[in-house]
Design a protein around this motif. Structure first.
Motif, PDB file in Angstrom:
ATOM      1  N   MET A 152     -39.866 -78.891  47.343  1.00 26.31           N
ATOM      2  CA  MET A 152     -39.692 -78.072  48.429  1.00 26.31           C
ATOM      3  C   MET A 152     -39.016 -76.751  47.867  1.00 26.31           C
ATOM      4  SD  MET A 152     -37.951 -81.062  50.728  1.00 26.31           S
ATOM      5  CE  MET A 152     -37.662 -80.231  52.342  1.00 26.31           C
ATOM      6  N   THR A 153     -39.012 -75.774  48.719  1.00 27.02           N
ATOM      7  CA  THR A 153     -38.514 -74.537  48.480  1.00 27.02           C
ATOM      8  C   THR A 153     -36.984 -74.725  49.019  1.00 27.02           C
ATOM      9  OG1 THR A 153     -38.888 -73.628  50.539  1.00 27.02           O
ATOM     10  CG2 THR A 153     -40.304 -73.120  48.838  1.00 27.02           C
ATOM     11  N   ILE A 154     -36.119 -73.702  48.620  1.00 25.14           N
ATOM     12  CA  ILE A 154     -34.726 -73.716  49.164  1.00 25.14           C
ATOM     13  C   ILE A 154     -34.665 -73.466  50.497  1.00 25.14           C
ATOM     14  CG2 ILE A 154     -32.510 -72.247  49.029  1.00 25.14           C
ATOM     15  CD1 ILE A 154     -33.301 -71.602  46.102  1.00 25.14           C
ATOM     16  N   ASP A 155     -35.435 -72.696  51.047  1.00 23.02           N
ATOM     17  CA  ASP A 155     -35.446 -72.360  52.688  1.00 23.02           C
ATOM     18  C   ASP A 155     -36.140 -73.833  53.404  1.00 23.02           C
ATOM     19  OD1 ASP A 155     -34.372 -70.073  52.464  1.00 23.02           O
ATOM     20  OD2 ASP A 155     -36.163 -68.943  52.573  1.00 23.02           O
ATOM     21  N   GLU A 156     -36.833 -74.320  52.689  1.00 21.05           N
ATOM     22  CA  GLU A 156     -37.501 -75.609  53.439  1.00 21.05           C
ATOM     23  C   GLU A 156     -36.343 -76.777  53.482  1.00 21.05           C
ATOM     24  OE1 GLU A 156     -42.119 -75.396  52.230  1.00 21.05           O
ATOM     25  OE2 GLU A 156     -40.903 -76.402  50.964  1.00 21.05           O
ATOM     26  N   VAL A 157     -35.561 -76.722  52.513  1.00 18.86           N
ATOM     27  CA  VAL A 157     -34.355 -77.705  52.436  1.00 18.86           C
ATOM     28  C   VAL A 157     -33.348 -77.227  53.572  1.00 18.86           C
ATOM     29  CG1 VAL A 157     -32.926 -78.951  51.143  1.00 18.86           C
ATOM     30  CG2 VAL A 157     -34.762 -78.434  50.040  1.00 18.86           C
ATOM     31  N   VAL A 158     -33.047 -76.020  53.511  1.00 19.07           N
ATOM     32  CA  VAL A 158     -31.977 -75.426  54.203  1.00 19.07           C
ATOM     33  C   VAL A 158     -32.496 -75.971  55.842  1.00 19.07           C
ATOM     34  CG1 VAL A 158     -30.898 -73.276  55.078  1.00 19.07           C
ATOM     35  CG2 VAL A 158     -31.200 -73.954  52.742  1.00 19.07           C
ATOM     36  N   ASP A 159     -33.766 -75.449  55.991  1.00 13.88           N
ATOM     37  CA  ASP A 159     -34.248 -75.893  57.558  1.00 13.88           C
ATOM     38  C   ASP A 159     -34.196 -77.046  57.917  1.00 13.88           C
ATOM     39  OD1 ASP A 159     -34.380 -73.105  57.790  1.00 13.88           O
ATOM     40  OD2 ASP A 159     -36.737 -73.015  57.449  1.00 13.88           O
ATOM     41  N   ALA A 160     -34.367 -78.088  56.815  1.00 10.60           N
ATOM     42  CA  ALA A 160     -34.687 -79.495  57.163  1.00 10.60           C
ATOM     43  C   ALA A 160     -33.076 -80.102  57.463  1.00 10.60           C
ATOM     44  CB  ALA A 160     -35.098 -80.197  56.007  1.00 10.60           C
ATOM     45  N   VAL A 161     -32.084 -79.315  56.580  1.00 12.32           N
ATOM     46  CA  VAL A 161     -30.607 -80.022  57.011  1.00 12.32           C
ATOM     47  C   VAL A 161     -30.206 -79.562  58.256  1.00 12.32           C
ATOM     48  CG1 VAL A 161     -28.365 -80.107  56.026  1.00 12.32           C
ATOM     49  CG2 VAL A 161     -30.276 -80.177  54.545  1.00 12.32           C
ATOM     50  N   ILE A 162     -30.494 -78.139  58.594  1.00 11.03           N
ATOM     51  CA  ILE A 162     -30.002 -77.430  59.832  1.00 11.03           C
ATOM     52  C   ILE A 162     -30.804 -78.382  61.068  1.00 11.03           C
ATOM     53  CG2 ILE A 162     -30.243 -75.228  61.326  1.00 11.03           C
ATOM     54  CD1 ILE A 162     -29.604 -73.796  58.684  1.00 11.03           C
ATOM     55  N   GLY A 163     -31.769 -78.798  60.665  1.00  8.09           N
ATOM     56  CA  GLY A 163     -32.529 -79.450  61.861  1.00  8.09           C
ATOM     57  C   GLY A 163     -31.818 -80.715  62.236  1.00  8.09           C
ATOM     58  N   LEU A 164     -31.348 -81.256  61.133  1.00  6.76           N
ATOM     59  CA  LEU A 164     -30.649 -82.637  61.217  1.00  6.76           C
ATOM     60  C   LEU A 164     -29.269 -82.378  61.983  1.00  6.76           C
ATOM     61  CD1 LEU A 164     -30.921 -84.101  57.743  1.00  6.76           C
ATOM     62  CD2 LEU A 164     -31.999 -84.892  59.684  1.00  6.76           C
ATOM     63  N   ALA A 165     -28.757 -81.296  61.689  1.00  4.74           N
ATOM     64  CA  ALA A 165     -27.449 -80.933  62.235  1.00  4.74           C
ATOM     65  C   ALA A 165     -27.735 -80.664  63.792  1.00  4.74           C
ATOM     66  CB  ALA A 165     -26.802 -79.568  61.758  1.00  4.74           C
ATOM     67  N   GLY A 166     -28.848 -80.219  64.100  1.00  2.00           N
ATOM     68  CA  GLY A 166     -29.389 -79.700  65.465  1.00  2.00           C
ATOM     69  C   GLY A 166     -29.523 -80.822  66.255  1.00  2.00           C
ATOM     70  N   ASP A 167     -29.849 -81.959  65.594  1.00  2.00           N
ATOM     71  CA  ASP A 167     -30.256 -83.354  66.239  1.00  2.00           C
ATOM     72  C   ASP A 167     -28.825 -83.856  66.704  1.00  2.00           C
ATOM     73  OD1 ASP A 167     -32.809 -82.798  65.854  1.00  2.00           O
ATOM     74  OD2 ASP A 167     -32.912 -84.115  64.131  1.00  2.00           O
ATOM     75  N   ARG A 168     -27.839 -83.537  66.222  1.00  2.00           N
ATOM     76  CA  ARG A 168     -26.453 -84.089  66.597  1.00  2.00           C
ATOM     77  C   ARG A 168     -25.684 -83.729  67.807  1.00  2.00           C
ATOM     78  NH1 ARG A 168     -25.854 -88.536  62.515  1.00  2.00           N
ATOM     79  NH2 ARG A 168     -27.956 -88.668  62.268  1.00  2.00           N
TER      80      ARG A 168
END
Ligand code: DC
Length: 220
Positions: A204-220
């Motif tokens: 994964m690229t850095i931005d892909e990981v960042v987006d994945a984690v921010i997505g998790l935060a958005g789900d909360r």
């Protein structure tokens, strides 16, 4: 109530790069807990203490006052009032941090400081025991890992760019050794919290990981 994102994982998985970017995007503070253990390690190295001298570490760690502050969004670690940011990124300090961090007194001191920070501010905190021990109630927990060869290659690139001569196989060997030390220690070993999301960043690229984690935060 503050919002806490916990990112744990082995050395070189990209935790600090990812955590720093997420903090910037969300306007949170980034807490690099490894830097605190590194500051303590620097103190022990200066005091000429060997990682095996448990009793001396018990006593000496009481003399090291470690605090953190922020300048332009960057975390600054102070060791007895001295800014040590520029002194803690060496392999020697990293290895000493890994060797001295199992000490219960060292951990108690660091964990208290980390919990205080996270109670008052929205944080992205990275380390080894954040989701399992420091912030068990964090709203988002991620276990970030990558293949040891990939991690070694990233480290090799980073060091080479700084003009430091290094050897890829030696770096990978060090990473595997450090993982083993961090995962098998008695107190707060590195492991994935039951409720943490596993992210393997090998492909994964850095931005892909960042987006994945921010997505998790958005789900909360
Ligand atoms: O993430 P780092 O390489 O800066 O961490 C250095 C060492 O500090 C790591 O090998 C283990 C220790 N550490 C720890 O025990 N607990 C943490 N929360 C962070 C780091």
């Amino acid at each position: 109530m503050s919002f806490n994102i916990a990112i744990d994982g082995p050395a070189g998985a990209g935790k600090s790069t990812i955590a720093r970017k997420i903090a910037k995007k969300l306007g949170y503070i980034y807490v690099d807990t490894g830097a605190m253990y590194r500051a303590m390690a620097l103190y022990l190295i200066r005091e000429r203490i060997d990682p095996s001298e448990t009793e001396k570490i018990d006593a000496k760690c009481e003399e090291a006052d470690i605090t953190i502050g922020y300048e332009n969004g960057e975390q600054i670690v102070y060791l007895n009032g001295e800014n040590v940011n520029g002194l803690i990124r060496t392999e020697e300090v990293g290895n000493m941090a890994s060797a001295s961090s199992p000490n219960p007194n060292v951990r108690k001191k660091m964990v208290e400081l980390q919990q205080k920070l996270a109670a008052s501010r929205d944080v992205v905190m990275d380390g080894r025991d954040i989701g399992t021990c420091v912030l068990p109630d964090a709203q988002v927990k991620v276990y970030l890992t990558a293949d040891s060869r990939v991690r070694a290659e990233r480290r090799y690139k980073e060091l080479s760019e700084k003009g430091v001569s290094c050897d890829l196989d030696t770096i990978e060997k060090d990473i595997i050794e450090r993982d083993h030390q961090d995962m098998t220690r008695e107190i707060s070993p590195l492991m994935q919290a039951e409720d943490a999301v596993l992210v393997d960043s090998s492909c994964m690229t850095i931005d892909e990981v960042v987006d994945a984690v921010i997505g998790l935060a958005g789900d909360r």
